[in-house]
Design a protein around this motif. Structure first.
Motif, PDB file in Angstrom:
ATOM      1  N   VAL A  31      43.073  27.643  64.094  1.00 35.18           N
ATOM      2  CA  VAL A  31      43.154  26.537  63.138  1.00 35.18           C
ATOM      3  C   VAL A  31      41.790  25.901  62.906  1.00 35.18           C
ATOM      4  O   VAL A  31      41.328  25.778  61.768  1.00 35.18           O
ATOM      5  CB  VAL A  31      44.165  25.476  63.627  1.00 35.18           C
ATOM      6  N   HIS A  32      41.123  25.482  63.977  1.00 35.42           N
ATOM      7  CA  HIS A  32      39.823  24.815  63.839  1.00 35.42           C
ATOM      8  C   HIS A  32      38.793  25.449  64.774  1.00 35.42           C
ATOM      9  O   HIS A  32      38.271  24.778  65.677  1.00 35.42           O
ATOM     10  CB  HIS A  32      39.953  23.314  64.138  1.00 35.42           C
ATOM     11  N   PRO A  33      38.477  26.699  64.580  1.00 32.90           N
ATOM     12  CA  PRO A  33      37.511  27.350  65.478  1.00 32.90           C
ATOM     13  C   PRO A  33      36.093  26.865  65.218  1.00 32.90           C
ATOM     14  O   PRO A  33      35.687  26.673  64.073  1.00 32.90           O
ATOM     15  CB  PRO A  33      37.652  28.831  65.124  1.00 32.90           C
ATOM     16  N   GLU A  34      35.346  26.669  66.290  1.00 32.99           N
ATOM     17  CA  GLU A  34      33.943  26.285  66.166  1.00 32.99           C
ATOM     18  C   GLU A  34      33.027  27.506  66.173  1.00 32.99           C
ATOM     19  O   GLU A  34      31.891  27.429  65.715  1.00 32.99           O
ATOM     20  CB  GLU A  34      33.563  25.348  67.322  1.00 32.99           C
ATOM     21  N   VAL A  35      33.530  28.598  66.729  1.00 36.48           N
ATOM     22  CA  VAL A  35      32.768  29.844  66.799  1.00 36.48           C
ATOM     23  C   VAL A  35      33.527  30.917  66.018  1.00 36.48           C
ATOM     24  O   VAL A  35      34.687  31.199  66.311  1.00 36.48           O
ATOM     25  CB  VAL A  35      32.561  30.303  68.253  1.00 36.48           C
ATOM     26  N   ILE A  36      32.871  31.491  65.014  1.00 33.14           N
ATOM     27  CA  ILE A  36      33.473  32.541  64.193  1.00 33.14           C
ATOM     28  C   ILE A  36      32.819  33.874  64.554  1.00 33.14           C
ATOM     29  O   ILE A  36      31.598  34.008  64.502  1.00 33.14           O
ATOM     30  CB  ILE A  36      33.280  32.268  62.680  1.00 33.14           C
ATOM     31  N   LEU A  37      33.636  34.845  64.936  1.00 31.03           N
ATOM     32  CA  LEU A  37      33.132  36.164  65.303  1.00 31.03           C
ATOM     33  C   LEU A  37      33.753  37.202  64.382  1.00 31.03           C
ATOM     34  O   LEU A  37      34.983  37.353  64.341  1.00 31.03           O
ATOM     35  CB  LEU A  37      33.466  36.496  66.765  1.00 31.03           C
ATOM     36  N   GLU A  38      32.907  37.890  63.626  1.00 28.35           N
ATOM     37  CA  GLU A  38      33.373  38.922  62.690  1.00 28.35           C
ATOM     38  C   GLU A  38      32.738  40.251  63.076  1.00 28.35           C
ATOM     39  O   GLU A  38      31.514  40.356  63.174  1.00 28.35           O
ATOM     40  CB  GLU A  38      32.983  38.566  61.260  1.00 28.35           C
ATOM     41  N   ALA A  39      33.587  41.256  63.286  1.00 27.00           N
ATOM     42  CA  ALA A  39      33.080  42.562  63.717  1.00 27.00           C
ATOM     43  C   ALA A  39      33.465  43.643  62.719  1.00 27.00           C
ATOM     44  O   ALA A  39      34.515  43.574  62.074  1.00 27.00           O
ATOM     45  CB  ALA A  39      33.617  42.914  65.098  1.00 27.00           C
ATOM     46  N   HIS A  40      32.599  44.644  62.616  1.00 25.86           N
ATOM     47  CA  HIS A  40      32.853  45.799  61.758  1.00 25.86           C
ATOM     48  C   HIS A  40      32.464  47.065  62.511  1.00 25.86           C
ATOM     49  O   HIS A  40      31.567  47.053  63.368  1.00 25.86           O
ATOM     50  CB  HIS A  40      32.063  45.697  60.455  1.00 25.86           C
ATOM     51  N   GLU A  41      33.138  48.142  62.190  1.00 28.70           N
ATOM     52  CA  GLU A  41      32.853  49.445  62.785  1.00 28.70           C
ATOM     53  C   GLU A  41      32.506  50.416  61.660  1.00 28.70           C
ATOM     54  O   GLU A  41      33.348  50.735  60.820  1.00 28.70           O
ATOM     55  CB  GLU A  41      34.075  49.938  63.556  1.00 28.70           C
ATOM     56  N   VAL A  42      31.246  50.861  61.618  1.00 24.98           N
ATOM     57  CA  VAL A  42      30.770  51.734  60.545  1.00 24.98           C
ATOM     58  C   VAL A  42      29.952  52.867  61.157  1.00 24.98           C
ATOM     59  O   VAL A  42      28.967  52.626  61.865  1.00 24.98           O
ATOM     60  CB  VAL A  42      29.905  50.962  59.521  1.00 24.98           C
ATOM     61  N   GLU A  43      30.399  54.087  60.909  1.00 23.57           N
ATOM     62  CA  GLU A  43      29.669  55.286  61.318  1.00 23.57           C
ATOM     63  C   GLU A  43      29.245  55.243  62.783  1.00 23.57           C
ATOM     64  O   GLU A  43      28.085  55.446  63.138  1.00 23.57           O
ATOM     65  CB  GLU A  43      28.442  55.485  60.416  1.00 23.57           C
ATOM     66  N   GLY A  44      30.218  54.963  63.625  1.00 29.94           N
ATOM     67  CA  GLY A  44      29.975  54.998  65.060  1.00 29.94           C
ATOM     68  C   GLY A  44      29.217  53.819  65.623  1.00 29.94           C
ATOM     69  O   GLY A  44      28.753  53.870  66.778  1.00 29.94           O
TER      70      GLY A  44
END
Length: 278
Positions: A31-44
């Motif tokens: 709801v109210h995160p102070e830390v945003i973590l976004e991950a992606h997996e591309v070509e190993g």
């Protein structure tokens, strides 16, 4: 200090992120995160972007168990530094609930407790005090792990539901009272137990230990709990360990305790909810 985080991205990396965020004192907050973590997996390659206010940090690593560990360690160091916490924690960058599991892996690799703890010190920066504790426990456990009888197995039955979320928890869970597929879940679990009984019988296996964990196994309704235990009891021979996790006292009652006694449960696991006596 920051408290809540939100992660989106590949699930295998998400598990590592959750453990390391927990080690830095953060909890999941959608709801109210102070830390945003976004991950992606591309070509190993994994790319993890960490955003805290105006601060952005990016971590990268190969799509492998070692790559996930490296990203997790870097994330933990960054979060500790950002919050002004000491650079060296007692357990260093080692996180998770089974440190001795890794110790035994390294004992098998390097041949001794001393060599294994030295490797752990180099890789995870664990304090000498914790290394001594870890090594002592490992030495005590080794004789119990020397039995190589491949006809003995240990089984785990997982009930992935709770009625509330503990603030320290980093495990997957669902709120049982909100789940609309209870009857379907119980039917599927029953079939799974029957299949396991068939496998045990077909291969002449002995169930040395059976652990019913969670989530919160005792969150099941009394009759449902009894029926699941009744099915599980068919897997365990008399004299072998049959454990039920009973760490949430608000969901344990006399009816469930009677069911456990009646159906052969000979051990319960009670985890403390807090280390503060009051």
């Amino acid at each position: 200090m920051v408290n809540g985080y939100l992660y989106t991205g590949p699930l295998p990396l998400g598990s590592v992120v959750a453990h390391n965020c927990g080690a830095a004192g953060l909890f999941s907050d959608k709801v109210h995160p102070e830390v945003i973590l976004e991950a992606h997996e591309v070509e190993g390659l994994y790319t993890l972007t960490v955003t805290i206010g105006d601060s952005v940090q990016i971590f990268e690593g190969p799509v492998s168990s070692m790559g996930r560990r490296q990203i997790g360690q870097a994330l933990l160091r960054y979060l500790r530094e950002y919050q002004g916490l000491p650079a060296e924690a007692p357990w260093g960058t080692m996180v998770g609930v089974r440190p001795t599991k890794l110790l035994h892996k390294y004992i098998d690799t390097y041949g001794s407790v001393h060599a294994a703890t030295r490797h752990i010190r180099d890789e995870f920066s664990v304090s000498m005090e914790k290394l001594a504790t870890l090594g002592a426990i490992g030495e005590y456990q080794r004789p119990f792990l020397s039995d190589t009888d491949d006809k003995k197995v240990s089984l785990y039955c997982g009930i992935p539901f709770c009625d509330t979320r503990c603030v320290y928890c980093s495990f997957p869970y669902g709120l049982y009272q909100d789940y609309v597929g209870k009857s379907q879940f119980l039917r599927a679990l029953n079939r799974d137990i029957e299949d396991m009984k068939s496998i045990v019988d077909s291969y002449g296996l002995t169930v040395d230990t059976l652990y019913m964990g969670g989530g919160t196994p005792t969150v099941l309704e009394d009759e449902d709990f009894h029926q699941v235990l009744k099915q599980l009891s068919l897997l365990v021979s008399e004299g072998h360990e049959f454990t039920v996790e009973a760490g949430r006292p608000d969901s344990v009652n006399p009816i469930k305790l009677r069911s456990m006694l009646e159906l052969g449960v000979n051990r319960i696991s009670i985890n403390p909810q807090t280390m503060q006596d009051d």
